[in-house]
Write a protein that holds these residues in place. Sequence first.
Motif, PDB file in Angstrom:
ATOM      1  N   UNK A   1      96.047  97.304  24.012  1.00  0.00           N
ATOM      2  CA  UNK A   1      95.100  96.998  22.948  1.00  0.00           C
ATOM      3  C   UNK A   1      95.404  97.783  21.670  1.00  0.00           C
ATOM      4  N   UNK A   2      96.399  98.642  21.709  1.00  0.00           N
ATOM      5  CA  UNK A   2      96.718  99.395  20.493  1.00  0.00           C
ATOM      6  C   UNK A   2      98.087  99.023  19.956  1.00  0.00           C
ATOM      7  N   UNK A   3      98.589  97.867  20.370  1.00  0.00           N
ATOM      8  CA  UNK A   3      99.859  97.368  19.858  1.00  0.00           C
ATOM      9  C   UNK A   3      99.754  97.132  18.348  1.00  0.00           C
ATOM     10  N   UNK A   4     100.653  97.715  17.549  1.00  0.00           N
ATOM     11  CA  UNK A   4     100.565  97.519  16.088  1.00  0.00           C
ATOM     12  C   UNK A   4     100.563  96.049  15.692  1.00  0.00           C
ATOM     13  N   UNK A   5     101.376  95.230  16.379  1.00  0.00           N
ATOM     14  CA  UNK A   5     101.380  93.801  16.053  1.00  0.00           C
ATOM     15  C   UNK A   5      99.969  93.229  16.159  1.00  0.00           C
ATOM     16  N   UNK A   6      99.295  93.596  17.225  1.00  0.00           N
ATOM     17  CA  UNK A   6      97.944  93.085  17.438  1.00  0.00           C
ATOM     18  C   UNK A   6      97.000  93.572  16.345  1.00  0.00           C
ATOM     19  N   UNK A   7      97.051  94.870  16.073  1.00  0.00           N
ATOM     20  CA  UNK A   7      96.092  95.426  15.123  1.00  0.00           C
ATOM     21  C   UNK A   7      96.314  94.863  13.722  1.00  0.00           C
ATOM     22  N   UNK A   8      97.584  94.810  13.306  1.00  0.00           N
ATOM     23  CA  UNK A   8      97.856  94.257  11.978  1.00  0.00           C
ATOM     24  C   UNK A   8      97.458  92.787  11.931  1.00  0.00           C
TER      25      UNK A   8
ATOM     26  N   UNK B   1      97.512  79.749  20.561  1.00  0.00           N
ATOM     27  CA  UNK B   1      96.264  79.169  21.064  1.00  0.00           C
ATOM     28  C   UNK B   1      95.225  80.270  21.264  1.00  0.00           C
ATOM     29  N   UNK B   2      93.992  79.988  20.876  1.00  0.00           N
ATOM     30  CA  UNK B   2      92.971  81.046  20.919  1.00  0.00           C
ATOM     31  C   UNK B   2      92.714  81.563  22.331  1.00  0.00           C
ATOM     32  N   UNK B   3      92.517  80.674  23.317  1.00  0.00           N
ATOM     33  CA  UNK B   3      92.311  81.223  24.668  1.00  0.00           C
ATOM     34  C   UNK B   3      93.553  81.964  25.162  1.00  0.00           C
ATOM     35  N   UNK B   4      94.731  81.493  24.729  1.00  0.00           N
ATOM     36  CA  UNK B   4      95.957  82.167  25.139  1.00  0.00           C
ATOM     37  C   UNK B   4      95.984  83.598  24.633  1.00  0.00           C
ATOM     38  N   UNK B   5      95.580  83.783  23.379  1.00  0.00           N
ATOM     39  CA  UNK B   5      95.566  85.136  22.821  1.00  0.00           C
ATOM     40  C   UNK B   5      94.590  86.006  23.591  1.00  0.00           C
ATOM     41  N   UNK B   6      93.435  85.410  23.892  1.00  0.00           N
ATOM     42  CA  UNK B   6      92.444  86.180  24.625  1.00  0.00           C
ATOM     43  C   UNK B   6      92.952  86.593  25.995  1.00  0.00           C
ATOM     44  N   UNK B   7      93.694  85.672  26.628  1.00  0.00           N
ATOM     45  CA  UNK B   7      94.240  85.974  27.950  1.00  0.00           C
ATOM     46  C   UNK B   7      95.228  87.131  27.832  1.00  0.00           C
ATOM     47  N   UNK B   8      96.063  87.082  26.795  1.00  0.00           N
ATOM     48  CA  UNK B   8      97.040  88.146  26.612  1.00  0.00           C
ATOM     49  C   UNK B   8      96.344  89.480  26.388  1.00  0.00           C
ATOM     50  N   UNK B   9      95.198  89.411  25.678  1.00  0.00           N
ATOM     51  CA  UNK B   9      94.462  90.651  25.415  1.00  0.00           C
ATOM     52  C   UNK B   9      93.909  91.257  26.696  1.00  0.00           C
ATOM     53  N   UNK B  10      93.544  90.369  27.624  1.00  0.00           N
ATOM     54  CA  UNK B  10      92.908  90.866  28.849  1.00  0.00           C
ATOM     55  C   UNK B  10      93.832  91.807  29.599  1.00  0.00           C
ATOM     56  N   UNK B  11      95.161  91.527  29.558  1.00  0.00           N
ATOM     57  CA  UNK B  11      96.046  92.379  30.315  1.00  0.00           C
ATOM     58  C   UNK B  11      96.927  93.274  29.466  1.00  0.00           C
ATOM     59  N   UNK B  12      97.004  92.994  28.156  1.00  0.00           N
ATOM     60  CA  UNK B  12      97.988  93.673  27.321  1.00  0.00           C
ATOM     61  C   UNK B  12      97.481  94.985  26.739  1.00  0.00           C
TER      62      UNK B  12
ATOM     63  N   UNK C   1      97.856  83.423   7.492  1.00  0.00           N
ATOM     64  CA  UNK C   1      99.083  82.947   8.122  1.00  0.00           C
ATOM     65  C   UNK C   1      99.897  84.125   8.667  1.00  0.00           C
ATOM     66  N   UNK C   2      99.948  85.181   7.880  1.00  0.00           N
ATOM     67  CA  UNK C   2     100.695  86.362   8.302  1.00  0.00           C
ATOM     68  C   UNK C   2     100.065  86.938   9.580  1.00  0.00           C
ATOM     69  N   UNK C   3      98.732  86.990   9.570  1.00  0.00           N
ATOM     70  CA  UNK C   3      98.036  87.476  10.755  1.00  0.00           C
ATOM     71  C   UNK C   3      98.341  86.607  11.963  1.00  0.00           C
ATOM     72  N   UNK C   4      98.383  85.287  11.733  1.00  0.00           N
ATOM     73  CA  UNK C   4      98.700  84.372  12.819  1.00  0.00           C
ATOM     74  C   UNK C   4     100.080  84.692  13.406  1.00  0.00           C
ATOM     75  N   UNK C   5     101.035  84.935  12.489  1.00  0.00           N
ATOM     76  CA  UNK C   5     102.390  85.233  12.951  1.00  0.00           C
ATOM     77  C   UNK C   5     102.409  86.514  13.782  1.00  0.00           C
ATOM     78  N   UNK C   6     101.701  87.515  13.317  1.00  0.00           N
ATOM     79  CA  UNK C   6     101.661  88.781  14.043  1.00  0.00           C
ATOM     80  C   UNK C   6     101.065  88.582  15.438  1.00  0.00           C
ATOM     81  N   UNK C   7      99.972  87.823  15.499  1.00  0.00           N
ATOM     82  CA  UNK C   7      99.331  87.615  16.792  1.00  0.00           C
ATOM     83  C   UNK C   7     100.246  86.810  17.708  1.00  0.00           C
ATOM     84  N   UNK C   8     101.003  85.893  17.105  1.00  0.00           N
ATOM     85  CA  UNK C   8     101.974  85.153  17.913  1.00  0.00           C
ATOM     86  C   UNK C   8     102.995  86.124  18.483  1.00  0.00           C
ATOM     87  N   UNK C   9     103.414  87.060  17.648  1.00  0.00           N
ATOM     88  CA  UNK C   9     104.358  88.063  18.120  1.00  0.00           C
ATOM     89  C   UNK C   9     103.788  88.874  19.274  1.00  0.00           C
ATOM     90  N   UNK C  10     102.517  89.112  19.222  1.00  0.00           N
ATOM     91  CA  UNK C  10     101.894  89.915  20.273  1.00  0.00           C
ATOM     92  C   UNK C  10     101.691  89.101  21.547  1.00  0.00           C
TER      93      UNK C  10
END
Lengths: 521, 528
Positions: free
Chosen positions: B228-235, B215-226, B201-210
């Motif tokens: 990749x070393x954002x701490x929120x993402x990594x944590x 939504x899984x495809x939404x996260x992937x889309x964000x990764x495509x342009x965002x 759940x905590x990981x989910x929250x962090x990824x939401x922050x990033x």
Amino acid sequence: MSSLWLPILLAVPVLGAVVVALLPKGADQVAKQVTLAVSLVVLALTLVMAFQFPSAKGDRFKFAAVYDWIPSFGVHFGVGVDGIALVLVVLSAVLVPIVVLASWHDADGVRTADGTLITPKRSVKTYFSLLLVLEAMMIGVFAATDIFLFYVFFEAMLIPMYFMIGSYGGAQRSYAAVKFLLYSLFGGLLMLVAVIGLYVVAGKSTFMFPELVGAIQDPATQKWLFAGFFIAFAIKAPLWPVHTWLPDAAAQAPAGAAVLLVGVLDKVGTFGMLRFCLELFPDAAKAFTMPIVVLAVISIIYGAIVAIGQSDMKRLIAYTSISHFGFIVMGVFAMSQVAQSGATLYMVNHGFATGALFLAAGFLIARRGSPHIADYGGAQKVAPLLAGFFLVAGLAGLSLPGLSSFVSEFMVMTGTYASKAHGSGALTVAAVVSALAVILAAVYILWMVQRVLNGPTAEPVKAFKDLNVREIVVLAPLVALIIGFGFFPKPLLDVINPAVNQTLVNVKVDNPAIAEKGAGQ
Amino acid sequence: MNPIMQAPTIEYGTLAPMLLVFGAAVLGVLVEAFAPRYLRKVMQVPLTLVSLGGAFALVLVQVIMRGAPTEAVAMGAVAVDGPSLFIWGVILVLSFVCVLLVNDEGHFVASAAAVPGSADEEEAEAAGGAHTEIYPLLLFAVGGMMLFPAAHDLLTMFVGLEVMSLPLYLMCGLARRRRLLSQESSMKYFLLGAFSSAFFLYGTAMLYGYAGTVSLPGINKALAGGALLDPLLLIGFAMLGVGLLFKIGAAPFQAWKPDVYQGAPTPITALMASGTLVAAMGAVLRVFWVGLGNLDWNWRPVMWAVAALTMIVGAVLAITQTDIKRMLAYSSIAHAGFLLIGVMATFDKSQQNAGSLSAILFYLLVYSFTTVGAFAIVTMVRDPGGEAGHLSRWAGLGKRSPLLAGVFAFFLLAFAGIPLTSGFFGKYAVFAAALASGSESGDSLGGWMTGLVVLGVVASAVAAFFYVRVIVLMFFSEPAADGPSIAEPSMGTVAVIAVAALVTVGVGIFPQPMLDVAHQAAANLFIR
């Protein structure tokens, strides 16, 4: 048009095994008779097939049959035999009925001459149905022309042998069975990686052997894949330093199973080297020739020396086999026609000679209840027939001229000596060093024969009965084959030579007949 | 933003299998509430079996009549694609089979609330008490198993995870024999499971922050342009990974498995070892592929290490086990490692995807069936005090009941991956996929995949040792004088073992039909 010969040869023992396994409890006698009948039918079919072989259709693999098995993986049920595979199929088919007869009472609970129980009574029908399953797999492994199918048989045949050793063997049987299985399984799994790698790198979407010959060109890739196959085969053969499972397994297995283990199963290793390592990865095979020949020579000498020191007959025979397998491997990698034909012939002759020796030793052990040489002495006076067979089998083991092993050992040594495949002289030295084993062989065999058969008759040996009819029927055909092929190996060589020539063409080695005239390679 | 709340659209037809299972679970609760005690079992068993069978039929109808949908349903919350339908089918058949085991007498406690060894317990036992709640609980768990791998966003996935896990925590504590061990396993599983859920759940929250979306495809889309070393993402990615890897029992999050598998009632162990593993593996695939696909340069090396460690830990620690269920637990850990090889093979950018995905689906199918069969046999070998767990008790079983021991040996050989068993083809498919993916140009791991396969092969050889050791015990050792008795199997148990053995033999000799099914399921990949 697919030939049905080989599928039938595979189906008959499997069906026989199912029938034997489904027999009601207590029908031990019927189980034995059915097994014997099935194995004789297989032998008859094999012989008919073998006599048709020269006139059969097909370029290299005759009696070929190919059916799709797992199209997603490119796997076929592909079988067919060339000369090399044929003689090994025949060897298997000849040995099985002999082993059935020899093991007639093995599962009944073996008693010595004075009535002490060596092995307790065990399930007879399980033993004989395992034997038939094993026969099908032995034929399949030599006849497979699809590499995946070969692998399946290669691994699956461990299981019946594992149960034959583990359930029906001597005191240390479960240790020996596990050691055997784990060694072989480990090698097999490495081979699995190489098999997959071959499929992926070749990119042909098929596992059919003829289509994969020459498919791998990159020398580095060849070396990795070669190593995967070779380690598996070296464990199976077995080559020093991965040989330690064999003496345990052979000593603990019942005599019949030991014959098949050393006589046929181990040949899969040397057969695999000749068929797969050489033809699929010719550059790697040439690159690795010298290290492998060195390992082979070490096996030859080491096996012979250690054999001299053994106090247990079956272990002694196992070590002599390690020495003989060294010769076969050396012959395979000498890359000359004479040496490779000799190696193939050796595979067959070794099966007969060691088979006879194991069985004769087994009959001695069944009478005395001990595998230790020191427990015998003077058996010749009480059981002259048994002693005679034991002596002839032993002499075949030391490659006495006139007996079949001599021809093959001589061919391997001269072929290696003369081979120019690896520059000047390196193989010549190997051949010369290996010749020392001939002297060592005389020591280990004759010394064992002397201690067992000659001298004052030991007290328990006096109760020995000589061979009964069943036991004579077991040993006589083997000795006849040993003497027959000793004087007249031509029928075998006529079948083997074309196949070996084909192998050398695929490995791109010039025929040594030309090489010796100075054409080089 | 649209100011007016819109009613959500739900594709009931597509979701029917899952809804049927949940509906039957709710009905089961009502039965518990209103039906008289003596009628409950009579009503629960058919209800459970019919709903599971019906759900399976609905899956078939969906596949045959309509094909897998290409869009996520229920407002993008659930993706009923080919892999989901395949996993649903497998889970439904497995849980059906496990219900047959649950249905057997004597696995479950008469009164879970009674203190072990107390007078209360004896009384409940004498009165013939039984917890028929187990059936609705099991249905809820199965429903969760279906939602978990099909969830298309992380929150729905979390709901699936919890719905799956909570009933399992409870059911682990219901073993009739060795109550304390069972309660301990329940407690451990609950605490560790709660931790892992929190991580998820905590990981989910962090990824939401990033990414600003769950939504899984939404996260992937964000990764495509965002970045990749954002701490929120990594944590976030690390914590999500911990939560998921815990569920499949990958090292270093494997510690719960042996204790829980040993303590839980064996039918529940069978369900966890098969159904939960299949569901969690599906979820792992979906998260790492659909959600984190564009992050593969980050997660694949980590996954490499986890897979290697899992295989080694599973295979090596299994050798030291003396309890059959603990040994099977470690074996399951080792197999999770093999499956992770498949997960890594699944992610690369070319055609191989479908091949690798079908390989892993195929592996899940063959492994889970063999597992259920093996645990079914474990339930039959009994001591006076319950199942004969200690391995030494299995000595000589082959002499006293050759058929049972033979079938068990066959399952063990399948686990070891000997040819002519289904396990061999499973292992082959995964290894082949991994080597193929590693040999493609542009693969982020390249030759490392070959290394992993070699490691997998070595682990298989080590694993073979402990499987073979059990065979040695059963066949080559003399039976103990006071050896365990073999329970007279019920029709249900016989059916379970027969199905498992048939799948293991059938797929072992003719794998092509099952490969075709897996291939079709994987053909269109996941909905992205």
